[in-house]
Design an enzyme around this catalytic site. Structure first.
Site, PDB file in Angstrom:
ATOM      1  N   ARG A 162       0.847  -1.197   0.000  1.00 20.32           N
ATOM      2  CA  ARG A 162       0.000   0.000   0.000  1.00 20.32           C
ATOM      3  C   ARG A 162       0.875   1.236   0.000  1.00 20.32           C
ATOM      4  O   ARG A 162       1.769   1.373   0.837  1.00 20.32           O
ATOM      5  CB  ARG A 162      -0.910   0.021   1.229  1.00 20.32           C
TER       6      ARG A 162
ATOM      7  N   SER B 100      -8.010  -1.020   0.823  1.00 16.16           N
ATOM      8  CA  SER B 100      -9.011  -1.318   1.835  1.00 16.16           C
ATOM      9  C   SER B 100      -9.667  -0.077   2.435  1.00 16.16           C
ATOM     10  O   SER B 100     -10.271   0.699   1.732  1.00 16.16           O
ATOM     11  CB  SER B 100      -8.366  -2.195   2.903  1.00 16.16           C
ATOM     12  N   HIS B 101      -9.479   0.136   3.739  1.00 18.09           N
ATOM     13  CA  HIS B 101     -10.173   1.231   4.434  1.00 18.09           C
ATOM     14  C   HIS B 101      -9.442   2.566   4.282  1.00 18.09           C
ATOM     15  O   HIS B 101      -9.914   3.583   4.776  1.00 18.09           O
ATOM     16  CB  HIS B 101     -10.299   0.882   5.911  1.00 18.09           C
TER      17      HIS B 101
ATOM     18  N   LYS C  52      -2.445  -6.668  -3.942  1.00 16.27           N
ATOM     19  CA  LYS C  52      -2.231  -7.838  -3.103  1.00 16.27           C
ATOM     20  C   LYS C  52      -2.376  -9.093  -3.959  1.00 16.27           C
ATOM     21  O   LYS C  52      -3.262  -9.163  -4.814  1.00 16.27           O
ATOM     22  CB  LYS C  52      -3.314  -7.825  -2.021  1.00 16.27           C
TER      23      LYS C  52
ATOM     24  N   ASP D  63     -16.154  -1.818   4.366  1.00 16.11           N
ATOM     25  CA  ASP D  63     -15.038  -0.926   4.032  1.00 16.11           C
ATOM     26  C   ASP D  63     -14.780  -0.868   2.536  1.00 16.11           C
ATOM     27  O   ASP D  63     -15.553  -1.402   1.726  1.00 16.11           O
ATOM     28  CB  ASP D  63     -13.772  -1.349   4.795  1.00 16.11           C
TER      29      ASP D  63
ATOM     30  N   ASP E  10     -12.879  -2.362   0.361  1.00 12.37           N
ATOM     31  CA  ASP E  10     -12.837  -3.574  -0.457  1.00 12.37           C
ATOM     32  C   ASP E  10     -13.821  -4.648   0.010  1.00 12.37           C
ATOM     33  O   ASP E  10     -13.776  -5.783  -0.481  1.00 12.37           O
ATOM     34  CB  ASP E  10     -11.408  -4.138  -0.511  1.00 12.37           C
TER      35      ASP E  10
ATOM     36  N   ASP F  60     -14.276  -6.336   2.859  1.00 10.45           N
ATOM     37  CA  ASP F  60     -13.977  -7.461   3.755  1.00 10.45           C
ATOM     38  C   ASP F  60     -14.273  -7.156   5.223  1.00 10.45           C
ATOM     39  O   ASP F  60     -14.348  -8.060   6.038  1.00 10.45           O
ATOM     40  CB  ASP F  60     -12.532  -7.978   3.563  1.00 10.45           C
ATOM     41  N   ARG F  61     -14.445  -5.869   5.558  1.00  5.09           N
ATOM     42  CA  ARG F  61     -14.746  -5.547   6.958  1.00  5.09           C
ATOM     43  C   ARG F  61     -16.244  -5.361   7.173  1.00  5.09           C
ATOM     44  O   ARG F  61     -16.978  -5.111   6.222  1.00  5.09           O
ATOM     45  CB  ARG F  61     -14.051  -4.242   7.361  1.00  5.09           C
TER      46      ARG F  61
ATOM     47  N   THR G 236      -1.801 -10.610  13.728  1.00  4.44           N
ATOM     48  CA  THR G 236      -2.715  -9.751  12.972  1.00  4.44           C
ATOM     49  C   THR G 236      -2.549  -9.967  11.467  1.00  4.44           C
ATOM     50  O   THR G 236      -1.429 -10.043  10.964  1.00  4.44           O
ATOM     51  CB  THR G 236      -2.415  -8.280  13.326  1.00  4.44           C
TER      52      THR G 236
ATOM     53  N   GLU H 275     -10.993 -10.818  13.604  1.00  4.58           N
ATOM     54  CA  GLU H 275     -10.049  -9.855  14.153  1.00  4.58           C
ATOM     55  C   GLU H 275     -10.827  -8.698  14.768  1.00  4.58           C
ATOM     56  O   GLU H 275     -11.951  -8.409  14.345  1.00  4.58           O
ATOM     57  CB  GLU H 275      -9.155  -9.295  13.048  1.00  4.58           C
ATOM     58  N   GLU H 276     -10.176  -8.023  15.710  1.00  5.01           N
ATOM     59  CA  GLU H 276     -10.816  -6.888  16.375  1.00  5.01           C
ATOM     60  C   GLU H 276     -11.056  -5.725  15.410  1.00  5.01           C
ATOM     61  O   GLU H 276     -11.826  -4.824  15.701  1.00  5.01           O
ATOM     62  CB  GLU H 276      -9.990  -6.422  17.570  1.00  5.01           C
ATOM     63  N   SER H 277     -10.363  -5.737  14.266  1.00  7.34           N
ATOM     64  CA  SER H 277     -10.419  -4.633  13.319  1.00  7.34           C
ATOM     65  C   SER H 277     -11.600  -4.775  12.357  1.00  7.34           C
ATOM     66  O   SER H 277     -11.458  -4.559  11.170  1.00  7.34           O
ATOM     67  CB  SER H 277      -9.109  -4.576  12.547  1.00  7.34           C
TER      68      SER H 277
ATOM     69  N   LYS I 112     -11.560 -12.263   5.081  1.00  3.55           N
ATOM     70  CA  LYS I 112     -12.676 -11.825   5.901  1.00  3.55           C
ATOM     71  C   LYS I 112     -13.769 -11.320   4.970  1.00  3.55           C
ATOM     72  O   LYS I 112     -13.493 -10.971   3.828  1.00  3.55           O
ATOM     73  CB  LYS I 112     -12.236 -10.786   6.917  1.00  3.55           C
TER      74      LYS I 112
ATOM     75  N   ARG J 237      -0.956   1.302  17.489  1.00  4.51           N
ATOM     76  CA  ARG J 237      -2.244   0.823  17.979  1.00  4.51           C
ATOM     77  C   ARG J 237      -2.072   0.306  19.400  1.00  4.51           C
ATOM     78  O   ARG J 237      -1.137  -0.462  19.666  1.00  4.51           O
ATOM     79  CB  ARG J 237      -2.779  -0.311  17.101  1.00  4.51           C
TER      80      ARG J 237
END
Ligand code: VG1
Ligand code: CO
Length: 544
Positions: A22, A113-114, A126, A278, A280, A282-283, A345, A364-366, A377, A497
């Site tokens: 990225r 992504s986000h 990716k 998000d 892409d 996946d979230r 992660t 994941e927590e994200s 995801k 983080r």
């Protein structure tokens, strides 16, 4: 087909992070930058001749020109077939599914992504392997090593391809098929969830829903699934048109960035269920009337109720979570007596466990959850999972969450992000933390006694590979944890983080604000890492 070999010079910064390479669009637009990285990937892959490559992205700025370059390079490097989403669009989970369904050799997914999009914002690329999942570290390391010495790339002299016209075109022995990006994915979702029940619940008005696509990739998917197939009203999907700059926003599904959704869900007469995804796709962010479900709780609740969903009726083989994700899902796994794995992660670490049939569900927590249906995801899958649960349990989101906490206790959780920190300062913070690790165990701070303090290292139980330096963990005798790690997806400076959690068994204390309950741990985290002191900042950029 005429193939040209173009001389190039290596760039020294093409090391993929948590999820692909990225960089700012301007970096990708440098001469040969995209081409070098794509050639480095192709050079590292064995046996691609004549095989199928899946190609698509989240529609952000630079998606189309990048796809045209990759088409020509795939042709020149000997792939036999390309499968591309119409308009150059494919959500990340859909790309994963298409790789698996059509037995492709792999896929290239273009997304950051986000992260925001536009000429001055971010782009990403990716590679996913034949199981549909992100390339493992041994591959991404190989891509990077190759990129450091690359001196030429191959490209075919062919016309640009019309990405909008569905169908197959042939150029010599090379074929390019443009597919509907949604159809295969929508079919997969119908094989997992009870669509008849969902249709009834929506048409009867029992479920009202609001989905915020954040002007990103899930717009067309959400419209097809929620509106066309399930019969939700057209205004159930907002910000549905994918835009190259996501309307100028961060396509990051949290309460800060999915502002319109948050206002509606916490306003007057909110819908029963609200969700966002998000850039892409996946979230996922899950909300109900006046309630936000933390991703860690969502994972645990999904695991505890999975047997109610048609595809998981036989129960789960096991579950996995990334290390900083709260331990809520561990309690569910213990209750059902199934294995629970802790990985670093990044989704790439779940692939082997899913392939080996060790786990069915992971997260994941994200804001990421998924299952063995793909190897990424999957945002809309998580949304459908929750809708199916609401429909079958006939409970509100708040009731489902409260009932879960009553049964398992609540892992009160939050994450603080400090973004765009100067890289030297961030590295000093990590060194400073590292230096304290040997002295911390046994020390007591207020009610917290340190049980262990270490740097997380992971040994993959399937292939034995070891990934070290995956985050600094400080664990306490009462099960609380503070975790520090530097992001591997940002493009400006470093992002620190800080993940904080504390378990609360007592149901009368469950409805407190996480920031209040975690205040002592938040102060302790500052005492350990000194981010505020060292940067002069007063608060994190994002709290989730
Ligand atoms: C972040 C998240 C991580 C997630 C990754 C990719 O990584 O923390 O859990 O897998 O983004 O998600 P990092 O290294 O910045 O913490 V996505 O939706 O950007 O593909
Ligand atoms: Co994403």
């Amino acid at each position: 087909m005429q193939i040209e070999t173009i001389t190039t010079h290596p760039y020294n910064d093409q090391n993929p992070g948590t999820s692909g390479l990225r960089k700012k669009v301007k970096v990708f637009q440098q001469p040969g930058y995209l081409e070098n990285f794509v050639q480095a990937i192709f050079d590292s892959l064995d046996g691609l001749a004549g095989k199928t490559l899946v190609l698509g992205g989240d529609g952000r700025y630079f998606n189309r020109p990048a796809i045209q370059v990759i088409i020509k390079m795939a042709a020149a490097n000997g792939f036999g077939e390309l499968i591309i989403g119409q308009g150059g669009l494919l959500s990340t989970p859909a790309a994963s599914h298409i790789i698996r369904k059509y037995n492709a050799f792999g896929g290239l997914i273009l997304s950051a992504s986000h992260n925001p999009g536009g000429p001055d914002e971010d782009f990403g690329i990716k590679y996913n392997v034949s199981n549909g999942g992100p390339a493992p570290e041994k591959d991404t390391n190989a891509f990077y090593q190759r990129s450091l010495v690359i001196d030429s790339y191959k490209i075919a002299s062919i016309e640009d391809i019309d990405l909008d016209c569905i169908g197959t075109q042939r150029i010599d022995n090379f074929s390019i098929t443009i597919i509907d990006p949604v159809a295969d994915y929508a079919e997969l979702m119908q094989s997992i969830f009870d669509f008849n029940l969902l249709k009834q619940s929506i048409s009867s008005g029992y479920i009202t829903l609001l989905f915020d696509a954040m002007h990103a990739i899930t717009g067309p998917y959400a419209k097809r699934i929620f509106i066309d197939i399930l019969g939700a009203t057209p205004d159930s999907v907002i910000n549905a048109e994918p835009l190259e700059d996501f309307g100028g926003h961060h396509p990051d599904p949290n309460l800060a960035h999915a502002q319109e959704l948050a206002e509606r869900m916490f306003g007057s007469a909110p819908p029963v269920f609200g969700a966002a995804s998000d850039g892409d796709g996946d979230r996922n962010m899950i909300t109900g009337s006046n309630i936000f479900v933390t991703p860690s709780d969502s994972l645990a609740i999904m695991a505890a109720n999975a047997h109610l969903i048609p595809a998981y009726a036989k129960g789960l083989r096991g579950v996995a979570r990334s290390m900083p994700t709260s331990q809520a899902v561990d309690r569910v796994a213990a209750h059902y007596n199934i294995p629970c794995y802790e990985t670093p992660t990044g989704w790439k670490f779940f692939g082997n466990l899913l392939d080996a049939g060790k786990i069915t569900l992971c997260g994941e927590e994200s804001f990421g959850t998924g299952s063995d249906h793909v190897r990424e995801k999957d945002g809309l899958w998580a949304v459908l999972f929750w809708l199916n649960l609401i429909a079958i349990k006939r409970q509100s989101v708040a009731d489902i969450v409260n009932e879960h906490w009553q049964k398992f206790g609540r892992d009160i959780y939050c994450r603080h992000d400090y973004e765009a920190v100067e890289i030297d300062i961030a590295n000093d913070i990590v060194d400073h933390l590292r230096n304290q690790l040997p002295t911390l165990p046994g020390q007591t701070f207020a009610e917290y006694t340190v049980k262990y303090a270490d740097e997380f290292s992971y040994e993959d139980s399937i292939d034995g590979s070891i990934s070290s330096n995956q985050g600094i963990r400080i664990g306490f005798e009462n099960g609380s944890r503070i975790i520090f790690r530097l992001s591997g997806t940002g493009t400006v400076g470093a992002t620190l983080r800080i993940y904080l959690e504390r378990f609360e068994a007592d149901a009368s204390k469950h409805n407190q604000s996480a920031q209040v309950v975690l205040a002592t741990l938040i102060n302790l985290a500052e005492q350990f890492c000194e981010i505020k002191k060292r940067t002069g900042r007063t608060e994190p950029n994002v709290v989730t």
